[in-house]
Structures are given as structure tokens and as C-alpha cells.
Design an enzyme around this catalytic site. Structure first.
Site, PDB file in Angstrom:
ATOM      1  N   LYS A 690       0.866  -1.187   0.000  1.00 42.56           N
ATOM      2  CA  LYS A 690       0.000   0.000   0.000  1.00 42.56           C
ATOM      3  C   LYS A 690       0.906   1.242   0.000  1.00 42.56           C
ATOM      4  O   LYS A 690       1.487   1.595   1.015  1.00 42.56           O
ATOM      5  CB  LYS A 690      -0.889  -0.053   1.262  1.00 42.56           C
ATOM      6  CG  LYS A 690      -1.416   1.277   1.770  1.00 42.56           C
ATOM      7  CD  LYS A 690      -2.538   1.825   0.928  1.00 42.56           C
ATOM      8  CE  LYS A 690      -3.010   3.184   1.435  1.00 42.56           C
ATOM      9  NZ  LYS A 690      -2.100   4.291   1.130  1.00 42.56           N
ATOM     10  N   GLU A 773       8.151   2.205  11.954  1.00 45.10           N
ATOM     11  CA  GLU A 773       9.150   3.282  11.995  1.00 45.10           C
ATOM     12  C   GLU A 773       8.361   4.568  12.056  1.00 45.10           C
ATOM     13  O   GLU A 773       7.625   4.893  11.127  1.00 45.10           O
ATOM     14  CB  GLU A 773       9.975   3.293  10.705  1.00 45.10           C
ATOM     15  CG  GLU A 773      10.979   2.182  10.586  1.00 45.10           C
ATOM     16  CD  GLU A 773      12.176   2.394  11.477  1.00 45.10           C
ATOM     17  OE1 GLU A 773      12.439   3.563  11.858  1.00 45.10           O
ATOM     18  OE2 GLU A 773      12.821   1.394  11.824  1.00 45.10           O
ATOM     19  N   CYS A 807      12.197  11.754   8.265  1.00 49.92           N
ATOM     20  CA  CYS A 807      12.033  11.480   9.696  1.00 49.92           C
ATOM     21  C   CYS A 807      13.339  11.717  10.429  1.00 49.92           C
ATOM     22  O   CYS A 807      13.356  11.994  11.617  1.00 49.92           O
ATOM     23  CB  CYS A 807      11.472  10.095   9.961  1.00 49.92           C
ATOM     24  SG  CYS A 807      12.200   8.845   8.946  1.00 49.92           S
ATOM     25  N   GLU A 905       6.813  16.988  16.120  1.00 50.39           N
ATOM     26  CA  GLU A 905       7.408  16.784  14.798  1.00 50.39           C
ATOM     27  C   GLU A 905       6.670  17.663  13.796  1.00 50.39           C
ATOM     28  O   GLU A 905       5.443  17.614  13.710  1.00 50.39           O
ATOM     29  CB  GLU A 905       7.288  15.313  14.393  1.00 50.39           C
ATOM     30  CG  GLU A 905       8.037  15.025  13.115  1.00 50.39           C
ATOM     31  CD  GLU A 905       7.968  13.563  12.702  1.00 50.39           C
ATOM     32  OE1 GLU A 905       6.899  12.953  12.860  1.00 50.39           O
ATOM     33  OE2 GLU A 905       8.980  13.045  12.220  1.00 50.39           O
TER      34      GLU A 905
END
Ligand code: FAD
Length: 1022
Positions: A690, A773, A807, A905
Site C-alpha cells: 500500500k 518506523e 524522519c 514533529e
């Protein structure tokens, strides 16, 4: 019998009309001239009373012990920053500890012992610092133009000319570049007027066809543009030329000369191109007082010289060519090997020397277009030039010798006494950049291959010093390459300094643009090899140019998701039975296809997610790495682990977990999707893939590639669609054994919760495994002894590469109080110089954000920053705002560590800067978030580096470099705490998460006898 001058192979690297007899005669003269120069220079050898002697000795001591050399040179490097007595004391103790002190020569040992103990310690430490700074000053002709001019006049008293070079800090901003150009403008404006009154000196001033300019400057083109980058030759040239032209005009009008220095290999072709371009401009075409450098340690040197000569004939007016061997040999060697690129420099010293001599002959034979300037402290190399010039009947005024300020002074007198013009290269400027220059000189002087060291320290016999460059009987062993001894080596990134790499990428970008112009590309749902018609579709637009529709994506439904998992479950037995080796081979085949289609895949990323060229290329390279790395990991797992004892055999083998759902992000749209998918496939698990909504097209390309490579269609479904729609259905399906996810913390935690719930549901037959992750709020600490140039470059790259949408990106910088303001000033100036533009243009350092939602989210953080902190830099994007989802880079200072800007973040180009009172507090602040993904520190304190390595809470800790760009195998990637669950991607344990271990124990004892122990193991496939 005397041999001819150089190795025969090098006699042919450049055309020459010299015969073997000519070469023999020249060689005879080389020996005579060389002896004369050497005798004279050695007679004036430096004594212990001179500072030159101390430089030579320091280099010599260091040469005997590599560890000592590294420590001493590093201490030297940070000396100018240590103006605070406590910091100086600490660094002296850290670099010269008990173990090191024993290895120092007596005189140095006493000084350091005094600096480390007793009440005289502060005095002694300061004395060491001043002695070191004094050595740095030896190589620098003053800190101001006035001092440099005085030093230049002193050279003339010795019948030597000069060329002045301004040492500057790394040019990281346009303001720096302006300041550099302005300093040269002042020099070129003022000094020629003063020079006019100097008494004439025929040896220095008489040039070919008239007087030589008395004022001569050397400059570096990379310092004239903060964004100097060969990836964008046109933009870089335009900006450099805009600053260079006024300087050339000034020099021409005031009767001065300008010489362009040569720097690293990455800038070489562009430097040559810019030099040729300006020298060909109408106003400068008949100006002979300009020059360029050719580095003879480069394998390219012969080709570049021939091209220069052909160009020079076209120009019609000669230019000067300074031949040097090259100042960055170690860097070029290490850098190319680490990048997996061909090493551009000769690997043996004699080759560089032979190339220098062949190049000298070529210049002398083409002196009407290329005026020879021989820059060397090697008296053999210079004697060869003198002998060849004599033999060819070249007027001495057409040639000059060049040497460096502060080095080899006895040689200089020998050269002028022999009646040759000698020009001294004189750097001037501040001590901080001066230290880098000092370390380069120390490195050169302490090299085993250095002529100066051989002649003046080791006292090698004259016959050896003056011998023609030829291979030694036992040539040096090859330098080890990164990855030597490993089965795996990383796919080299494209070297965009090469025209061929730029052209290939540009062609792919042009082709892709044309393809999109014909209409958006259809991205279907594919299950069991067949396209599935879907009720819903959505469009994807180029984030740099949102009017450009690039893909029309079919959106899978929950029912499609359920069917995809069922097909995967049916495919499991056959895919497992195919065997480890077969699956590994398919992955390698997929890597080969990606290699072939590399630029095309990178171009898709440029348009689909707005990745600038270099970032897009790196993503494809990483995808290739994952395929090859996991293929190698699979082969390791093919062998069961055995522990056999007499009478008992134990074999642990690995089985696939079962249907695997891969849910990938858009920020590394090929690499991360490929990494999770190929790991699962390698282990024998069928996969439902996906891709992120924003990067479905590159996902489709990966699906096609894996099927083409041999993955059976049942074992790999492609399920583009809305995460909210298909995600829960995929995760909670009873047959789904494993979910590999990379993305936001919120979604990662939701998947974990859904998987746990589904595992506990009635009828469930296994606990679902989740590998997730997630994000980071990564910090870089800048210590108060850090090299601020490197820190600024590292922070900018880590914070704003791919617009901060990694990230691993740096989103907090924690700076020690003492350097906070200086760092922030430099950082802000560097950030203001970042070029934001469409990702398809190679000159864009930053492209757009991925979509409108991302842009709005980032803008809201910027708003918050304006309200709660001090805005230190903000780049406005102007009309780009109407074209795409652009947001310029922003820096906020004095951020409250507990505020959302300091904790959340952001995933965009917004950087929070915080002040720390000391290093311990800086580490605490860095660790003060819920995440633990990447972190870094810039410091020159060994103790602080150790503390950072031990205490920074992050899965990947980087010392003195940027914190993004982890490489498969070299830096296995992944974090802990709220940054993720599971072991690191691209690391040795990653694949084991995709399998279940199963141990079979057999009692082999029958009636007291057992078969002999096995010595090997068969593959464990079904
Ligand atoms: C006036 C002047 C201007 C200069 N301008 C520049 C410039 O613009 N750009 C620049 O890069 N340098 C420049 N230099 C620096 C110069 O490159 C070095 O000082 C020079 O290489 C030292 O060479 P040498 O002939 O004096 O000494 P040598 O001792 O004969 O040679 C040392 C050189 O050999 C090469 N070498 C060492 N080991 C190996 C090996 N294993 N295999 C192959 N080659 C090896 C390296 O280039 C090393 O520097 C300049 C030097 C002078 C004198």
C-alpha cells in the site's frame, strides 16, 4: 646509462615533439641544475633557531605515530577557538592524555606536562597555544590587506614576486560571498596604486613582451557563490560571473593580474568552464594577465591541458597556467572511495610527479597560448622545468616558478639565485580559516611522499631526490576501500559534477515532462496480476506546479483489501517453496532493472513528490541497496543455525510469518516501500503493498519492476488508495500476519492498537507482528569549540534537505551559550541564501512541500513560531506560492524547549534553535522529547564527543556530520521510544523480524551408536 626523464607511459600522455635523444639531454641538465639548487638550499638548511625548523620537526614527530599525528593536528585545528583559559586547559588534557604524553618527544613532553599539572599549568597551556598560533601565522602573510602588502614588499626585497590569496571562512551565505568579492575589490583598487612606486626589479617585473603586473591575486571561485554546485552549471556560472567580472575589470584597468585557484575535483570542470567563459568575453579576450590552475595529481590533467591549449588558440591571447600537484590528495582519495566513485587522483606519488613533468613539457611547447607557472617545492620538478625550458629555447621571462609563503625558504633563494622568476603564494586573513590552511601544510609536510620532508628532514641522498619519476620496485599497497571484505557495497550516488550524469538526468526529466503533458498516468489497483476496477479515483498533481496533473489513481476499497490479503494467503505455500536462493535472485534482478531505469525512476519522484535531483537519485540508489542487502540477508537465513552434540542434532531454521501488509510513506517513496516489501518477500512472505496516496505512481513502478524480476503476481498485490479506507481492513484481516509500517506516530500507534485488537478477536490464530518506523524530533548540539563552518553546513543540510520532510531531519539545534550568537548569525545568513524552486530545476536546493495539507500544517507552526519565539530567518517564496506548495525555510531562535515548536514533529523546513548553558544541559535538552530517532553533535572536544556517543538518546547518533542520509549496511537506520518498534532497516537483524524461528532436535543415538557430527548445513527452504 642515464634513463630518459619520466616513465615512458607518461611521455605519451600529452603530445610532444621531444625525441628520446632530447629527453636524455634534458635529463642530464635536470641532474646538473637539480644538484645546484639542492646544494644551495641545503647549505641554508633551517636550524633549530628558526621557526621553519620547528614546523618540520613537529610534522616529523607526528609522522612517527599516526594516533599522535591525528591528536596533535586536531588540537592545532581547534586552537583559535580556545581563547578561554578553562577551555584551553580542558582540551590540552583531553588531547594529550597520560598515554599520549609518554609518546611525545622530550621537549614537547615537558611543555605538555607543565600544561597539565602544577600552578604553572595555565601559563604553559597558554604558551603552547601561542606557539601554535605563531606557527599558523608563519604560513599567513598577515591578517589585513595592509599587513599582506607589507609582507609582499618584503618578498620583492628578496627579488621575488607574489600572489595574494584571501583566506576566508567557508562561504555559506551570499553575504559571505559579497564580503569575499569586496575584499578583493579593495585590494585590487588600492594596492596597484601603491605598487607603482616600488622600485623596479627586472627579475620579477620583466615578462613576456612587456612588464608583468606587480600586483597579482589568487582567488577561489567557490567563494564567489554560496550555492556553488556543479549540479547547476548555468546558475552557478551566472552568479560567479556576476561577482568575478567587476574584479577582472578592476584588475585589468589597474594593471593587476588575477589567478583562479583550483579546489576539489567536484568543482574542477565547472571552474575551468567559468574561467574559459569569462576569458572569452569580448572585454577580456585580449587580456593576458589572467590564469588558471591545473592539478597534476588528477588523472584528468593531461586531457584538461590539451583542451585548454585548443581553447587558448581559439582565444588568441595567452593565459597563465599554474601547474601544481594538488593540495587535496587525501580528501579526494577518501571521498571517492567512500562514495564508491572512481578515484580521480593518481594513487602513486611517482605518477603525479611524472604527470607534472609531462604537463610542464606540454606547457613549454605551447607557451604561446599557455604561459607556464610551475608551483612546486620539489626541486626535481622545478629543475626539470628549467632544463626543459632551456632545451626548448624558451625565453625565461615566459616562465615562472611559484612557491608557498612560509615554506621551503632556502629553496626560494636557490631558485632566484639561479636566475628564474619566483612568485610566492601568500595567503592572508584571519586565524580560524588559517588553521585549516596550517593543517593542510602540516599534512603535506608530514607525508611520507613529501619532497621537503625527504630532502630537509630525512636527508635522503641527492641522487634519490633528483631521480626521474618511475615506479618503485614495490609499489604502495592499494588503499582499502569502504566495504572491502564485505559482501555488500552501497550503490554509488550519481556524481552530478560529471556532465554525463547531469545530461542523463536532464534527459529523463525532459522525457517525463513530455509524458505528463500527454495526460496523467493511470495508476490501477492490481490484485493477482489483474487490474481491478474501482469506484473511486483521485488525482495527483505535481507539488511544484499544481496545475500539472500527473497521475489518476484508482482508490482501493475495503473489499479490495480483503481480497488482496486472501490472494496473498493462497500464494504463501508456493512462494515459500520457491526457496531462499530463488527469491534472493529475484531481488537482485529487481535491483538490476532499477539500475537500468535509474534516471527515469528519479524523474518520477521529482514530479510526484517534489524531490530535488540529488535527493531523488539517492532514493533510487537506496532502493537498489535494499534489494541487494536483503538478498544477501536471505542467503544467510537459508542456512539453519546448528548446534550439534554427539548423539543430538539441533537445527534452527526460519519460516515465513505469512501475508504481510506494507504501508509506506511518500517521503522516500521508492526506497522505504522497496525496503519493507523486499525484506518481506525475501523471507517468503507474500505482500500487499500500500503506497502513500501522494506517491502511488512510483509505487506502481516498483510493483511492475518486482513482477518483471520474477515475483509471482499472487505474491504481490498493489493497493493504492486512501489509508483510512483500506488501512483498517488490511491490518485487521485474520490472515494478515505482519504489518510493516513507516509513517507518522499517530498512524503507527493506531496500527499497533488495531493489530492488537484483531489478534485478540475471536477466531484469530496468531498474534500480529507490527514493525513501525515513526517520527523524530531530532536535535543537533553545537558545542562551543565546534567548527562553525562545518556546523552551519551540517545543520542546513540536515534541516532543509528535501524541505525537512525526512524522519531523520534536524528540527532542533541546541547551541552552547558562548557561540550561540555567532552560530545563529551564520546560520541565518546561510538559510537566507538557500534557493527554493521547482524540483525539476537542478539549481533548486529546496523544492515544494508534498501537498496542501503539509503546507498548511507547516504554515501553522510558522505562525506559532512567530508568536512564541524570535524569528531568525525566513525565506519568502514570492510568486512560487501561486505555482506549488512551497514554503521557504524558517529558523526560530530562543525557542522554549517545552513548547510545541520544541516538542512536536513538524515535518517541514522549520528549525528551532535553543541555548544551552553547558554541554551537559545541551544533552539533556536534546534528550528531552518523546522520540529517539537521530541526533548529532558538532564538537572538537574528545570528552564531549564520547559523552554524546554514550548519552544521546537516539537510534542513530552522528558526530561532526549531518544527521540525515543513513546508508544501508553502514548506518542501519531506526529509533526507539516513540520513534519506532522493530530493529533497524538496512541492518543485520532486519530480516529476522519477517520470519519465525523453528528448532528441530533429533536424538541420533541408536543402541549406543551415533552418526559422525555434520560439518555443513543444507538450505532450509521448503
Ligand atoms: C604557488 C602555489 C599555488 C598553489 N595553488 C594550488 C591550487 O590552486 N590548488 C591546489 O590543489 N593546490 C595548490 N597548491 C598546493 C600544491 O598542490 C601542493 O603544495 C603541492 O601538491 C605540493 O607538491 P610539491 O611538488 O611541492 O611537493 P612533492 O612533495 O613533490 O609532492 C607532494 C604532492 O604529491 C601528491 N601525492 C602525494 N602522495 C601521493 C600518492 N600516493 N599518489 C599520487 N600523488 C601523491 C600530492 O599532490 C602532494 O601534495 C599550490 C602550491 C603552490 C606552490
Amino acid at each position: 646509462m642515464m634513463s630518459s626523464s619520466t616513465d615512458p607511459a607518461f611521455e605519451r600522455v600529452l603530445p610532444s615533439r621531444l625525441t628520446a635523444a632530447d629527453r636524455l639531454q634534458i635529463e642530464r641538465r635536470v641532474q646538473e641544475i637539480g644538484r645546484g639548487l639542492l646544494d644551495r638550499a641545503l647549505a641554508a638548511e633551517p636550524t633549530a633557531a628558526s621557526s621553519e625548523w620547528w614546523v618540520q620537526q613537529a610534522a616529523e614527530w607526528a609522522t612517527q605515530d599516526d594516533d599522535l599525528k591525528v591528536r596533535l593536528f586536531r588540537l592545532v585545528d581547534c586552537m583559535p577557538m580556545l581563547d578561554d583559559p578553562a577551555a584551553l586547559d580542558r582540551h590540552v588534557r583531553e588531547y594529550v592524555d597520560d598515554d599520549v604524553i609518554e609518546r611525545l618527544p622530550r621537549s614537547l613532553r615537558l611543555a605538555f606536562q607543565a600544561a597539565r599539572s602544577g600552578f604553572l599549568a595555565p601559563l604553559a597551556a597558554r604558551a603552547i597555544r601561542s606557539a601554535t598560533l605563531a606557527q599558523a601565522r608563519r604560513f599567513i602573510a598577515g591578517s589585513s590587506p595592509r599587513e599582506a602588502a607589507q609582507a609582499a614588499v618584503a618578498q620583492r626585497r628578496h627579488h621575488r614576486g607574489f600572489t595574494l590569496d584571501l583566506l576566508g571562512e567557508a562561504v555559506t551565505s551570499e553575504a559571505d560571498a559579497d564580503a569575499y568579492a569586496e575584499a578583493y575589490a579593495t585590494l585590487l583598487g588600492d594596492l596597484p596604486r601603491i605598487a607603482a612606486s616600488w622600485p623596479a626589479d627586472p627579475l620579477v617585473d620583466d615578462g613576456p613582451g612587456g612588464p608583468m603586473p606587480r600586483v597579482n591575486v589568487s582567488l577561489k571561485l567557490s567563494a564567489l557563490d554560496s550555492q556553488f554546485d556543479a549540479i547547476d552549471p548555468r546558475g552557478t556560472s551566472d552568479r560567479v560571473l556576476a561577482r568575478l567580472r567587476p574584479l577582472w575589470r578592476l584588475a585589468r584597468d589597474n594593471g593587476a593580474q588575477v589567478h583562479v585557484d583550483m579546489e576539489s575535483y567536484a568543482t574542477k570542470d565547472l571552474t575551468l568552464a567559468i574561467f574559459r567563459a569569462i576569458a572569452m568575453e569580448e572585454e577580456f579576450r585580449d587580456w593576458p594577465h589572467c590564469g588558471i590552475v591545473v592539478q597534476c595529481y588528477l588523472r584528468d590533467a593531461p586531457g584538461d591541458l590539451e583542451a585548454l591549449a585548443n581553447w587558448g588558440r581559439l582565444r588568441g591571447t595567452p593565459v597563465w597556467v599554474r601547474l601544481v600537484k594538488g593540495a587535496y590528495w587525501d580528501y579526494e582519495t577518501v571521498h571517492a572511495r567512500a562514495a564508491g566513485w572512481p578515484v580521480p587522483v593518481w594513487q602513486q606519488k611517482w605518477q603525479t610527479d611524472a604527470c607534472f613533468e609531462a604537463a610542464t613539457t606540454f606547457l613549454l611547447e605551447n607557451q604561446s597560448v599557455l604561459r607556464p607557472a610551475l608551483g612546486s617545492h620539489n626541486l626535481r620538478s622545478l629543475a626539470h622545468g628549467m632544463a626543459a625550458a632551456e632545451h626548448l629555447g624558451v625565453d625565461r621571462r615566459v616562465v615562472e616558478m611559484q612557491m608557498l609563503h612560509g615554506m621551503g625558504d632556502p629553496e626560494k633563494d636557490a631558485v632566484t639565485a639561479a636566475g628564474w622568476r619566483l612568485r610566492i603564494y601568500m595567503p592572508y586573513g584571519q586565524l580560524v580559516p588559517g588553521m585549516a590552511y596550517l593543517v593542510r601544510r602540516l599534512l603535506e609536510n608530514s607525508s611520507n611522499d613529501s619532497f621537503l620532508r625527504a630532502g630537509f628532514v630525512k636527508h635522503v641522498p641527492a641522487a634519490t631526490l633528483l631521480a626521474p619519476p618511475r615506479p618503485a620496485t614495490a609499489d604502495a599497497a592499494a588503499v582499502p576501500r569502504v566495504g572491502d571484505g564485505d559482501a555488500f557495497t552501497n550503490e554509488p550516488l550519481a556524481d552530478f559534477a560529471l556532465d554525463s550524469a547531469r545530461r542523463a538526468m536532464q534527459e529523463a526529466v525532459t522525457r517525463t515532462t513530455a509524458a505528463f503533458a500527454a495526460g496523467p498516468i493511470d495508476v490501477p489497483v492490481v490484485i493477482d496480476g489483474r487490474r481491478v476496477a474501482t469506484a473511486a479515483t483521485f488525482s495527483r498533481h505535481d507539488p511544484s506546479e499544481r496545475a500539472r496533473r500527473i497521475a489518476e489513481v484508482s482508490a482501493a476499497s475495503a473489499a479490495d483489501a480483503i481480497r488482496a490479503v486472501e490472494v496473498a494467503a493462497r500464494a504463501l505455500p508456493a512462494w515459500w517453496a520457491a526457496g531462499w536462493e530463488h527469491r534472493a535472485g529475484i531481488l537482485e534482478q529487481a535491483a538490476a532493472i532499477m539500475r537500468r531505469r535509474r534516471c527515469e525512476l528519479a524523474a518520477v519522484e521529482v514530479f510526484e513528490v517534489g524531490k530535488p535531483w540529488r535527493e531523488a537519485d539517492a532514493d533510487v540508489a537506496e532502493a537498489i541497496d535494499f534489494c541487494c542487502y536483503y538478498a544477501a540477508s536471505a542467503r544467510r537465513l537459508a542456512r539453519p543455525a546448528r548446534i550439534d552434540v554427539p548423539g543430538e542434532e539441533n537445527a534452527t531454521a526460519w519460516l515465513p510469518r505469512g501475508p504481510t501488509v506494507v504501508i509506506a510513506p511518500w517521503n522516500f517513496p521508492l526506497a522505504i516501500l522497496a525496503g519493507m516489501t523486499t525484506a518481506a518477500l525475501a523471507a517468503g512472505n507474500p505482500v500487499v503493498m500500500k503506497p502513500a496516496e501522494q506517491s502511488s505512481l512510483i509505487g506502481l513502478r516498483l510493483h511492475e519492476i518486482l513482477l518483471e524480476a520474477g515475483v509471482p503476481s499472487g505474491a504481490l498485490a498493489f493497493l493504492p488508495g486512501r489509508g483510512e479506507e483500506v488501512g483498517p481492513a488490511l491490518v485487521s484481516h485474520p490472515d494478515t500476519a505482519l504489518i510493516a509500517f513507516t509513517g507518522s506516530r499517530a498512524v503507527g500507534l493506531a496500527i499497533n492498537a488495531d493489530a492488537a485488537r484483531a489478534s485478540a478477536a475471536a477466531g484469530s490464530r496468531a498474534v500480529k507482528r507490527v514493525i513501525a518506523e515513526m517520527g523524530g524530533k531530532n536535535a543537533i548540539v553545537v558545542d562551543d569549540d565546534a567548527d562553525l563552518d562545518e556546523a552551519v553546513v551540517g545543520v542546513v543540510h540536515s534541516a532543509f534537505g528535501f524541505q525537512g520532510q525526512k524522519c531523520s531531519a534536524c528540527s532542533r539545534v541546541i547551541v552552547l551559550d558562548r557561540v550561540y550568537d555567532a552560530f545563529l548569525r551564520r546560520l541565518a545568513a546561510a538559510v537566507h541564501s538557500i534557493r527554493v524552486g521547482p524540483a525539476c530545476e537542478p539549481g533548486s536546493r529546496m523544492g515544494p512541500l508534498v501537498d496542501e495539507e503539509a503546507r498548511d500544517r507547516v504554515l501553522s507552526f510558522i505562525e506559532l513560531g512567530r508568536r512564541t519565539a524570535r524569528q531568525a530567518a525566513a525565506v519568502e517564496i514570492g510568486p512560487l506560492a501561486d505555482r506549488g506548495w512551497f514554503v521557504g525555510p524558517h529558523v526560530f531562535a530562543d525557542v522554549d524547549p517545552a513548547s510545541p515548536l520544541g516538542q512536536e514533529e513538524i515535518f517541514g523546513p522549520v528549525l528551532a534553535v535553543m541555548r544551552a548553558r553547558d554541554f551537559a544541559q545541551a544533552i539533556d535538552l536534546a534528550n528531552g522529547t518523546a522520540y529517539a530517532l537521530t541526533a548529532g553533535v558538532f564538537s572538537r572536544s574528545p570528552a564531549h564527543l564520547q559523552a554524546a556517543a554514550r548519552d544521546l538518546a537516539a537510534g542513530n547518533v552522528y558526530l561532526n556530520r549531518g544527521i540525515t542520509g543513513a546508508l544501508v549496511h553502514r548506518q542501519p537506520f531506526g529509533g526507539y521510544r516513540m520513534s519506532g518498534i522493530g530493529s533497524k532497516t538496512g541492518g543485520p537483524e532486519y530480516l529476522q523480524q519477517f520470519v519465525v524461528p523453528r528448532t528441530v532436535t533429533e536424538n541420533t543415538l541408536r543402541r549406543g551408536f551415533a552418526p559422525p557430527a555434520r560439518d555443513g548445513a543444507a538450505p532450509a527452504d521448503g
